[in-house]
Design a protein around this motif. Structure first.
Motif, PDB file in Angstrom:
ATOM      1  N   MET A   1       1.131  -1.239   0.177  1.00  0.00           N
ATOM      2  CA  MET A   1      -0.073   0.112   0.008  1.00  0.00           C
ATOM      3  C   MET A   1       0.912   1.153   0.124  1.00  0.00           C
ATOM      4  O   MET A   1       1.721   1.167   0.736  1.00  0.00           O
ATOM      5  CB  MET A   1      -0.813   0.021   1.138  1.00  0.00           C
ATOM      6  CG  MET A   1      -1.867   1.043   1.210  1.00  0.00           C
ATOM      7  SD  MET A   1      -2.390   1.119   2.964  1.00  0.00           S
ATOM      8  CE  MET A   1      -3.000  -0.589   3.226  1.00  0.00           C
ATOM      9  N   PRO A   2       0.522   2.124  -0.972  1.00  0.00           N
ATOM     10  CA  PRO A   2       1.380   3.447  -0.791  1.00  0.00           C
ATOM     11  C   PRO A   2       1.317   4.121   0.501  1.00  0.00           C
ATOM     12  O   PRO A   2       0.409   4.110   0.991  1.00  0.00           O
ATOM     13  CB  PRO A   2       0.647   4.244  -1.931  1.00  0.00           C
ATOM     14  CG  PRO A   2      -0.056   3.178  -2.793  1.00  0.00           C
ATOM     15  CD  PRO A   2      -0.530   2.306  -1.599  1.00  0.00           C
ATOM     16  N   SER A   3       2.403   4.936   0.671  1.00  0.00           N
ATOM     17  CA  SER A   3       2.535   5.495   2.132  1.00  0.00           C
ATOM     18  C   SER A   3       2.276   7.112   1.840  1.00  0.00           C
ATOM     19  O   SER A   3       2.152   7.556   0.698  1.00  0.00           O
ATOM     20  CB  SER A   3       3.838   5.513   2.790  1.00  0.00           C
ATOM     21  OG  SER A   3       4.862   6.066   2.001  1.00  0.00           O
ATOM     22  N   VAL A  38      -7.968  -3.042   0.040  1.00  0.00           N
ATOM     23  CA  VAL A  38      -9.281  -2.019   0.309  1.00  0.00           C
ATOM     24  C   VAL A  38     -10.119  -2.617   1.355  1.00  0.00           C
ATOM     25  O   VAL A  38     -10.312  -1.870   2.455  1.00  0.00           O
ATOM     26  CB  VAL A  38      -9.715  -1.646  -0.908  1.00  0.00           C
ATOM     27  CG1 VAL A  38     -11.150  -0.859  -0.453  1.00  0.00           C
ATOM     28  CG2 VAL A  38      -9.232  -1.023  -2.038  1.00  0.00           C
ATOM     29  N   THR A  41      -8.256  -2.822   4.560  1.00  0.00           N
ATOM     30  CA  THR A  41      -7.756  -1.655   5.248  1.00  0.00           C
ATOM     31  C   THR A  41      -8.869  -1.030   5.819  1.00  0.00           C
ATOM     32  O   THR A  41      -8.773  -0.463   6.898  1.00  0.00           O
ATOM     33  CB  THR A  41      -6.893  -0.853   4.270  1.00  0.00           C
ATOM     34  OG1 THR A  41      -5.981  -1.723   3.751  1.00  0.00           O
ATOM     35  CG2 THR A  41      -6.350   0.463   4.858  1.00  0.00           C
TER      36      THR A  41
ATOM     37  N   PRO B 107      -2.795   8.316  -0.052  1.00  0.00           N
ATOM     38  CA  PRO B 107      -3.608   7.703  -1.111  1.00  0.00           C
ATOM     39  C   PRO B 107      -4.480   6.575  -0.181  1.00  0.00           C
ATOM     40  O   PRO B 107      -4.366   6.089   0.814  1.00  0.00           O
ATOM     41  CB  PRO B 107      -2.595   6.835  -1.971  1.00  0.00           C
ATOM     42  CG  PRO B 107      -1.369   7.247  -1.363  1.00  0.00           C
ATOM     43  CD  PRO B 107      -1.287   7.920  -0.151  1.00  0.00           C
ATOM     44  N   PRO B 109      -6.322   3.094  -0.342  1.00  0.00           N
ATOM     45  CA  PRO B 109      -7.148   2.918   0.970  1.00  0.00           C
ATOM     46  C   PRO B 109      -6.077   3.277   2.037  1.00  0.00           C
ATOM     47  O   PRO B 109      -4.788   3.126   1.591  1.00  0.00           O
ATOM     48  CB  PRO B 109      -7.476   1.436   0.815  1.00  0.00           C
ATOM     49  CG  PRO B 109      -6.340   0.813   0.238  1.00  0.00           C
ATOM     50  CD  PRO B 109      -6.130   1.694  -1.047  1.00  0.00           C
ATOM     51  N   GLN B 114      -2.885   5.676   9.598  1.00  0.00           N
ATOM     52  CA  GLN B 114      -1.912   6.637   8.701  1.00  0.00           C
ATOM     53  C   GLN B 114      -2.819   7.801   8.577  1.00  0.00           C
ATOM     54  O   GLN B 114      -2.029   8.859   8.415  1.00  0.00           O
ATOM     55  CB  GLN B 114      -2.299   6.018   7.468  1.00  0.00           C
ATOM     56  CG  GLN B 114      -1.293   4.524   7.205  1.00  0.00           C
ATOM     57  CD  GLN B 114      -1.619   3.838   5.874  1.00  0.00           C
ATOM     58  OE1 GLN B 114      -2.469   3.672   5.412  1.00  0.00           O
ATOM     59  NE2 GLN B 114      -0.236   3.466   5.299  1.00  0.00           N
TER      60      GLN B 114
END
Lengths: 166, 128
Positions: A1-3, A38, A41, B107, B109, B114
């Motif tokens: 997953m992108p940070s 998705v 998360t 971004p 999800p 975060q």
């Protein structure tokens, strides 16, 4: 997953190499992992795996469709049985029970939006694509589309998508 | 110090989730305001000063990109830190929005942790 990228503190994701495959093929390949990311998360649900049957289109369901245009054009639909959608929405909103249908619809639309957008970003990292606001559909699968079924911990979800010729 | 935060998203579901995380993350929050697109956000800002904007990009009528461009042109508004949340995680989009002045790009999800961390970092940097 992108940070997250944070000005002055974070690091923008490293460039991702795009294979020479058409975006539609990369989309198909990335879809299962994106759906899993998705759901795990933001909806606290797991994907058991892809299945070849088990989604009953005659049972009550919600279906949300997102169209995309730009470097690539097409649309993606996400259909999910109403009872499964209600459970996912409850987890999404933080355990609220007895949600109104409208709130469940909003959650299904957002699920479709995130799955479609995240999969496109992963499949076409240098493309410029705009997504439409998700809309509800009465049919579970898009006409002329590829249909993929995924088994969740409690139920199944159907994803259908089609790309205009690249 | 308590914060006023504006959430800009056309999805009522995302508005609710972001608001929920803000309330749960332990920040001293005075008020959470909501708008469904960039122009609605500007209307809110006319009467309600805020300390942080969390915005989507892709919204009908007026996008998050429009909003960030508008904020950058106005002296009274350009100091408001902006966090962008979007399903579009392409490098070009991230660089574009950061170049326009966004302080962070998260971004979808994303996890609640975060989002919480990003909000804390941005507010911490602004008020350090």
């Amino acid at each position: 997953m992108p940070s997250a990228s944070i000005s002055g503190a974070g690091v923008v994701d490293a460039p991702r190499k795009a294979a020479a495959k058409p975006v539609s093929e990369r989309f198909a390949g990335n879809l299962p992992k994106c759906l899993e990311d998705v759901l795990s998360t933001m909806f606290f649900a797991g994907v058991i795996g892809e299945i070849s049957g088990g989604f009953d289109p005659d049972a009550p369901f919600f279906c949300a469709v997102v169209s995309f245009s730009g470097s690539v054009n097409g649309e993606m639909g996400l259909a999910i049985p109403m009872d499964v959608a209600a459970d996912l929405a409850a987890d999404f909103y933080g355990g609220d029970e007895g949600l109104e249908d409208r709130a469940v619809e909003y959650a299904v639309c957002e699920l479709a939006n995130i799955v479609c957008g995240a999969t496109l970003s992963r499949s076409a990292p240098s493309a410029h694509v705009e997504l439409t606001h998700p809309r509800l559909a009465e049919e579970p699968f898009l006409a002329g589309s590829q249909v993929r079924l995924f088994e969740l911990m409690d139920g199944a979800v159907a994803l259908s998508y089609r790309f205009d010729p690249e | 110090l308590s914060y006023r935060i504006l959430i800009v998203d056309d999805s009522p579901a995302m508005q609710g989730i972001i608001a929920r995380v803000i309330h749960l993350c332990g920040l001293a929050v005075d008020k959470v305001l909501k708008a469904s697109n960039g122009s609605a956000a500007l209307s809110v800002l006319e009467n309600h000063p805020v300390d942080l904007i969390v915005t989507d990009i892709n919204m009908p009528q007026s996008s998050g990109e429009d909003l960030v461009r508008h904020l950058a042109r106005h002296e009274r508004l350009r100091s408001i830190p902006v966090i962008v949340v979007s399903t579009d995680s392409t490098d070009s989009r991230v660089k574009q929005m950061m170049g326009l002045g966004a302080k962070a790009y998260l971004p979808k999800p994303f996890t609640a942790e975060q989002l919480k961390s990003t909000i804390e970092q941005v507010l911490g940097a602004v008020h350090a």
